[in-house]
Design a protein around this motif. Sequence first.
Motif, PDB file in Angstrom:
ATOM      1  N   LYS A 152      -0.504  22.681   9.965  1.00  0.00           N
ATOM      2  CA  LYS A 152       0.203  23.431   8.922  1.00  0.00           C
ATOM      3  C   LYS A 152       1.107  24.512   9.537  1.00  0.00           C
ATOM      4  N   SER A 201      -2.558  26.725  11.215  1.00  0.00           N
ATOM      5  CA  SER A 201      -3.940  26.699  10.734  1.00  0.00           C
ATOM      6  C   SER A 201      -4.728  25.613  11.454  1.00  0.00           C
ATOM      7  N   ARG A 214      -2.621  34.403   9.918  1.00  0.00           N
ATOM      8  CA  ARG A 214      -1.233  33.934   9.937  1.00  0.00           C
ATOM      9  C   ARG A 214      -0.329  35.141   9.696  1.00  0.00           C
ATOM     10  N   ASP A 239      -7.490  23.699  13.285  1.00  0.00           N
ATOM     11  CA  ASP A 239      -8.926  23.880  13.125  1.00  0.00           C
ATOM     12  C   ASP A 239      -9.741  23.534  14.369  1.00  0.00           C
ATOM     13  N   ALA A 291       0.316  29.038   5.077  1.00  0.00           N
ATOM     14  CA  ALA A 291       0.522  27.594   5.056  1.00  0.00           C
ATOM     15  C   ALA A 291       1.301  27.219   3.804  1.00  0.00           C
ATOM     16  N   ASP A 305      -9.256  29.524  13.304  1.00  0.00           N
ATOM     17  CA  ASP A 305      -8.508  28.465  12.638  1.00  0.00           C
ATOM     18  C   ASP A 305      -7.227  28.932  11.973  1.00  0.00           C
ATOM     19  N   MET A 306      -6.785  30.157  12.272  1.00  0.00           N
ATOM     20  CA  MET A 306      -5.467  30.621  11.846  1.00  0.00           C
ATOM     21  C   MET A 306      -4.899  31.493  12.949  1.00  0.00           C
TER      22      MET A 306
END
Length: 463
Positions: free
Chosen positions: A249, A284, A166, A286, A240, A296-297
């Motif tokens: 998120k 985020s 992120r 998944d 997040a 997943d980010m």
Amino acid sequence: MSRPSSLTRAVLGLALVTATCLGASSATAATATTAPAASATAASRIASSPSPSDAEAHERALRMARELGDHSYFDADKAPRSRPEHGLLAAAADFPATPPQPDTNDCLVQREARRLQGWTYNRLLWCQEIEHETRYEKTDQAGNRFYVGSVWIRWEMVALGSNTQRTIRVFWRPVPATVRYVDWTAPEDPSRLFFGVHAECAQGRQNPAFCWTDQSQDKTTWQAWNTTTQWTSWDIQAPAQAGDSSREKITRPDWYLVTDSRSLTFPEQDRVGHTLPLPLRCDSADYFSIFGRPYDMACVFTAVIPHIQYNLSSTKHGAVARHIRDAQLDPDGTYPIENHRKVFPGWWEPGDSPPNPLHRVEKEGTIGNANETWKDYACKSGGPYTAATRLPPRTPQQVAEGWQCDEYPFRATAEGASSGTWDFSVRWVPPGDNTSAGGSLSGFFWRDRILFVNDPFWVKINP
């Protein structure tokens, strides 16, 4: 023919309405300045940006993309605009020490990179080469301010998104031998004045938990900037948010480059300015993975309109491309036969504001499974479709070759066969074409980080 609408109405709650564009409306301006009339110059103003709501920031980024005409595409038959080299770099655990090639040069040579907003090359790369002016003023004993000269510099800036963090990384460097001293009348030697830069999240000072950068300002004299060739970089992070229970998120910060030309001789606070704020989105989610590895980010640039391209001449998916083209150009010539004029969404049309996008949904979820059910009705006779309205059966040769029933819009879209708003088309296609086209769609979803429901996208058919 009427189809149930309850499956899709909640999903399509997002409206792609217009909103105020960030920054200047000009798409062609080629000069940045720290003068008060051109940017938010006071430090307090830089720190005053509130955290935008998700919907507001989303609409604003799309509006910017439409006004600038910036598009990110994935060519299902060729290398996408982001070549494989950058795709691999963006998926690495760490950012590179310098901007990736050849994508960076490909981006910087384009005229779009010379705008105040720069160019969103694709969802993972943004660039700018622009000339920047710093105006110097003094205050006399009567309190009147007067202009004493300007310093100009041309810089290159590149920002990278990520499929694993992120975080974005912003690179900056001056173009050597581009510092110019204009109209200088003060006794000071302007080459010895200091100029500092650093990347920053627009909402970070007011809400550090929303986004931040932990690297310090890079500051030196104009004389030193005129000879350096080194890249400076900063990482902007947007974690997040606490209490966010959503699957993705999502946060949507804005970022910019802060410039600082204060000195003992010129100490005024309005010597601090920043470039135009630019949007990004961190999530985020998944449900992204390749070969079993989760992604997943991510943080991606959103002032760009994403679309996938299929090619009629393709040996991989030409039959699917022809199906989509025919559905768009001759909707009433497609199966299943309906008792009304058929209309399809998702068509990439000339211009900067294509209407009626598609939205991704979970392929094996409620809507995806309902789309599959309605597709099977149209291919095999079922539900409301009869032998007179369904897709005609496969020929013996097609049966022998294992041809499959292809549908448009895609199963993995909210606008698919079960939609109560849009129509759909089915056609028998060779299994290899169907597999290739489906794999390309999955690749497009991954490379452009197309989230469920949130991201509009389109389809373009090339010769």
